[in-house]
Design an enzyme around this catalytic site. Sequence first.
Site, PDB file in Angstrom:
ATOM      1  N   ASP A  23      25.455   8.234  26.094  1.00 27.49           N
ATOM      2  CA  ASP A  23      24.960   7.179  25.199  1.00 27.49           C
ATOM      3  C   ASP A  23      26.063   6.248  24.700  1.00 27.49           C
ATOM      4  O   ASP A  23      25.775   5.205  24.111  1.00 27.49           O
ATOM      5  CB  ASP A  23      24.261   7.803  23.985  1.00 27.49           C
ATOM      6  N   ASP A  32      28.642 -16.783 -13.616  1.00 32.12           N
ATOM      7  CA  ASP A  32      29.116 -15.844 -12.594  1.00 32.12           C
ATOM      8  C   ASP A  32      29.033 -14.403 -13.080  1.00 32.12           C
ATOM      9  O   ASP A  32      28.674 -13.492 -12.327  1.00 32.12           O
ATOM     10  CB  ASP A  32      30.553 -16.181 -12.195  1.00 32.12           C
ATOM     11  N   ASN A  69      30.493 -21.955 -16.069  1.00 31.62           N
ATOM     12  CA  ASN A  69      30.583 -21.363 -14.738  1.00 31.62           C
ATOM     13  C   ASN A  69      30.973 -19.885 -14.817  1.00 31.62           C
ATOM     14  O   ASN A  69      30.442 -19.032 -14.111  1.00 31.62           O
ATOM     15  CB  ASN A  69      31.613 -22.139 -13.902  1.00 31.62           C
ATOM     16  N   GLU A 125      32.909 -18.528  -6.371  1.00 37.28           N
ATOM     17  CA  GLU A 125      34.073 -17.634  -6.403  1.00 37.28           C
ATOM     18  C   GLU A 125      33.703 -16.163  -6.513  1.00 37.28           C
ATOM     19  O   GLU A 125      34.509 -15.293  -6.192  1.00 37.28           O
ATOM     20  CB  GLU A 125      35.019 -18.021  -7.556  1.00 37.28           C
ATOM     21  N   ASN A 177      23.614 -29.392  -9.831  1.00 40.37           N
ATOM     22  CA  ASN A 177      24.575 -29.796 -10.855  1.00 40.37           C
ATOM     23  C   ASN A 177      25.361 -31.036 -10.450  1.00 40.37           C
ATOM     24  O   ASN A 177      25.714 -31.863 -11.294  1.00 40.37           O
ATOM     25  CB  ASN A 177      25.551 -28.642 -11.131  1.00 40.37           C
ATOM     26  N   ASP A 189      16.808   7.799  22.423  1.00 37.51           N
ATOM     27  CA  ASP A 189      16.597   8.863  23.382  1.00 37.51           C
ATOM     28  C   ASP A 189      15.360   9.651  22.958  1.00 37.51           C
ATOM     29  O   ASP A 189      14.864   9.503  21.844  1.00 37.51           O
ATOM     30  CB  ASP A 189      17.835   9.766  23.416  1.00 37.51           C
ATOM     31  N   ASP A 229      23.301  10.491  20.960  1.00 35.46           N
ATOM     32  CA  ASP A 229      24.283  11.473  20.513  1.00 35.46           C
ATOM     33  C   ASP A 229      25.122  12.062  21.635  1.00 35.46           C
ATOM     34  O   ASP A 229      25.975  12.911  21.386  1.00 35.46           O
ATOM     35  CB  ASP A 229      23.591  12.614  19.767  1.00 35.46           C
TER      36      ASP A 229
END
Length: 921
Positions: free
Chosen positions: A668, A761, A757, A354, A732, A396, A664
């Site tokens: 291009d 986290d 958990n 999550e 797990n 270039d 640029d």
Amino acid sequence: MQFDFLKPALLAFLHKGLSIRQFRQLAILDFLRGAAVGKEMPRQQAERVRALSLLTADAVLDRLGSHEQGLTEQEADNQRERFGPNEVVQEQPLSWQAHLWLCYRNPFNVLLTLLAVISYLTEDATATLVIGAMVVISTLLRFVQEKRSNGAADRLKEMVSNTATVLRRESDATVPADTQRRFDMPPRPHDARKTEIAIKQLVPGDIVVLSAGDMIPADLRVLAAKDLFVSQAALTGESLPVEKFATQHDPSVTHPLALENLCFMGANVVSGTATAVIVATGNHTYFGALAERVTAQDRTPTQFQAGVNKVSWVLIRFMLVMAPLVLLINGFTKGDWLEAALFALSIAVGLTPEMLPMIVTSTLAKGAVVLSRKQVIVKRLDAIQNFGAMDILCTDKTGTLTQDRIVLERHTDAFGTVEDGVLEMAYLNSYHQTGLKNLLDVAVLEHVELNKTLDIAGNYRKVDEIPFDFARRRMSVVVSEHDEHHLLICKGALEEVLAVCTHVRHGASVQPLSAGLLAQIRTITAGLNQEGLRVVAVATRELPPVRHSYGVGDEAELVLVGYIAFLDPPKETTAPALRALHAHGVEVKVLTGDNELVTLKVCKEVGLPVKGLLLGSDTEAMDDARLAAAAETTTVFAKLSPVQKERLVRVLRDRGHVVGFLGDGINDAPALRAADIGISVDSAVDIAKEAADIILLEKSLMVLEAGVIEGRRTFANMLKYIKMTASSNFGNVFSVLVASAFLPFLPMLPMHLLVQNLLYDISQIAIPFDHVDPESLTRPQRWNPDELGRFMVFFGPISSIFDIATYGLMFFVFHANSAAHQTLFQSGWFIEGLLSQTLVVHMIRTRKLPFIQSRAAWPLLAMGLTIASIGIFLPMGPLAHYFKLQALPWSYFPWLAAILLAYMALTQGMKGFYARRYGWQ
């Protein structure tokens, strides 16, 4: 209304990794192909647009309340207050309420909410509180982090916002009532001033000045145009540009895009110049009217996001199989189906990553901020991953390998003798042209010797201009001296100018351009090229003063008068930057429109090994398969057109490379769009900046190399979380299945799993700030979901081995082998499970020996230590009974230390075996 026209675009949106800009373009294109005239926008708006196209320029300005010299600042402010900013609705940020809902609305939080509701209905207040806290913390963490990330990204993007050139009047008093409107002439100083303003600040009635390379910033009615060619590919899919005029020649045309004197937001100027008035902005534009009908607001998944989503759904499918299995095993063996259902739901929640969206967002945001300090602005956060995955950089020559400071080194006649007359002609050409002034023009105008010795601009009056385009590769101006004659001065690439020359000036005489003279000219210019000089030819033609308008057809029967030669010295930083890029697995290829001799000279000076050379004409003779094979082994591509650059980028991508393109110029833009990651600079033309994903504030390969490393660091940290979460969750499940099958009670209560958990986290929040081993940055890193599955299988079951060892410890050593002693068992596994999960972070984050050869960043160390302390405190402290846990005997902790050390040793051994066999990403 049915939105069938959106289906192809939506499929591309979901599966092809297109940008949001490309998604909108596809949607519009598919709509236009399938819709009847007038249905693309509200009929009233379509009729208004057509009516404006039929009016005279004066009438259009009167209707819009504008003037030929533009709006005053006060008038523009009034219009802006009335119409709002020039932005399309889809590009506006979400409200905080909508953003908060978006942060909550994911499968993981829905599962948690469902579990909280069930806990509430079963009067389990503690579980309800813990689960509710998980939902709130997860949602708020993502909301706050994304808010900060988006704010940082917006601030960075504002640094490179596109602008438009508009006319501004000082006041109404400066406009004489009898002034004749002449849009084809530059404004007089006392009438108006040209100013650059952000595109979003434009308002209806603004007079816009357009030239090659400009984006069409809003819907425009053309007032005056000179060889104006506009690319509407983003709107119509037409590959060829269309010419626009100041008048609509065919009054029977009804389709808005077919009107000859209207330009629409989303297009761009390919060549020519124009003056136009804005007739609509923002959502009132043609583009905005269509965009409002596309209701999808989500950003398009990139390749990395698609991989993350794939992993998420693998875990969700895994959960959908394993959770029912856990339910059935516990239901049949324990007999308490309600408790078994809650436990199965807890397992489902434990399997869902999550925090993944928040980790990805915060890691990308941190990477963007770090890059901004290194002069690299990230327009699209997701582009960072492509930055790190790039293995070929196409660039270039000018300004990248060289200093981008071109100086006029030499001016000679056609035979190599210094000639001031050539310099005068070049000066007049550069001074009077109003199109896209490139560095060569700037070098001519800034030439110190010329400024001191020549004062000829005042003696000539400009008559007309034939703008530059990339097909002709030349441009011309027509000037008049005392109205005695018209002189056409053409300047451009040597071969293209020679193609329209019939004579050559030699001293005071003019000679026919014979084959022998052509060979001599090419020998002289080749010698200049080999000195590293870029040669531009200058030619003239005298014409009678009977016309005021000239076109491409007048570029004929010219007299070659000589050359101007420019020097663009290599940058001192180029050679070490090329070595650094090579060391990091990035191959550099030079794609240039310049002469091959000049390009090879520069490559030699900067130490770029040239494995092969191809000219644009060579690529035209190859099909895609042959070109792709040749491109693999070729370093320099010279004399390329914009289309040829785009094709080279595309065939390299088709060969499986992640291709970056640095450019640029307007030429291009196609290649920038075709590349996996388009890179431009802040001084680039608008269309190049709009097409790019990354903007460099300093046009340097050294800056780019720093960006590549940061991109890889960002990707590596995201991959750490995914590996840790996937392998830990996978292990797990095995542990729970074994415990469920053999224990007479639940190995953990649902609340225990949820708290564990949640704590795990939270410990991962610091991952974006972690260090990355240097060897992980030496090669491109790509997303490989298949490799993750293998990683899960190898490392997930290791934790299960020691979970089972903990079961045996609690069951046989501490005699927690009945329902009456289940709290002791659950407390023992709670601590071991949380500490092993926290420890695996440091084991998997590096290929090296953790804590000794590779130490995590202090935020990750501090967070891990804090969470481990909380995990031990909960069963051992005064809050234990609230969580249905109990204090463990002190004799448990030596056993725990032995289990954790054995876990580390086995994981380290597996890392060595895995890395030797499959490598370590």
